[in-house]
Design a protein around this motif. Sequence first.
Motif, short mmCIF file in Angstrom:
data_model
loop_
_atom_site.label_atom_id
_atom_site.label_comp_id
_atom_site.label_asym_id
_atom_site.label_seq_id
_atom_site.Cartn_x
_atom_site.Cartn_y
_atom_site.Cartn_z
N ALA A 1 0.64 -1.45 0.03
CA ALA A 1 -0.01 0.28 0.02
C ALA A 1 0.86 1.25 0.09
N GLY A 2 1.93 1.15 0.65
CA GLY A 2 2.71 2.39 0.96
C GLY A 2 3.67 2.73 -0.55
N CYS A 3 3.88 1.62 -1.13
CA CYS A 3 4.47 1.74 -2.43
C CYS A 3 3.43 2.21 -3.53
N VAL A 4 2.23 1.85 -3.44
CA VAL A 4 1.20 2.22 -4.42
C VAL A 4 0.84 3.73 -4.25
N VAL A 5 0.61 3.91 -2.94
CA VAL A 5 0.46 5.46 -2.47
C VAL A 5 1.62 6.29 -3.04
N GLY A 6 2.90 5.86 -2.75
CA GLY A 6 3.98 6.59 -3.18
C GLY A 6 3.96 6.78 -4.74
N LEU A 7 3.66 5.66 -5.53
CA LEU A 7 3.65 5.79 -7.09
C LEU A 7 2.46 6.76 -7.38
#
Length: 82
Positions: free
Chosen positions: A59-65
């Motif tokens: 979720a953090g990677c998706v939010v960052g992207l």
Amino acid sequence: MALGGFGFGILADQRPFGDELLVHPLVVFFILVGLALIALRVLLARPVPDVISDRALVAGCVVGLVLFLAGNFAGVYVFPIR
């Protein structure tokens, strides 16, 4: 992740690290995220999934992207830095 993604997105249009693929701001952002996770692993002496769940990492990677793309849009169209 959100602030980092947005910040790198704002600067992405200027290509501050050069024009090569491996120094694209999105790639540099995720390299720094990986290094931060390795540092967390070393400092805590525990596997990262024991500290942060796999879902939270993804979720953090998706939010960052997503916020990288939002920052890129903002950097190009809303308040361009030239």
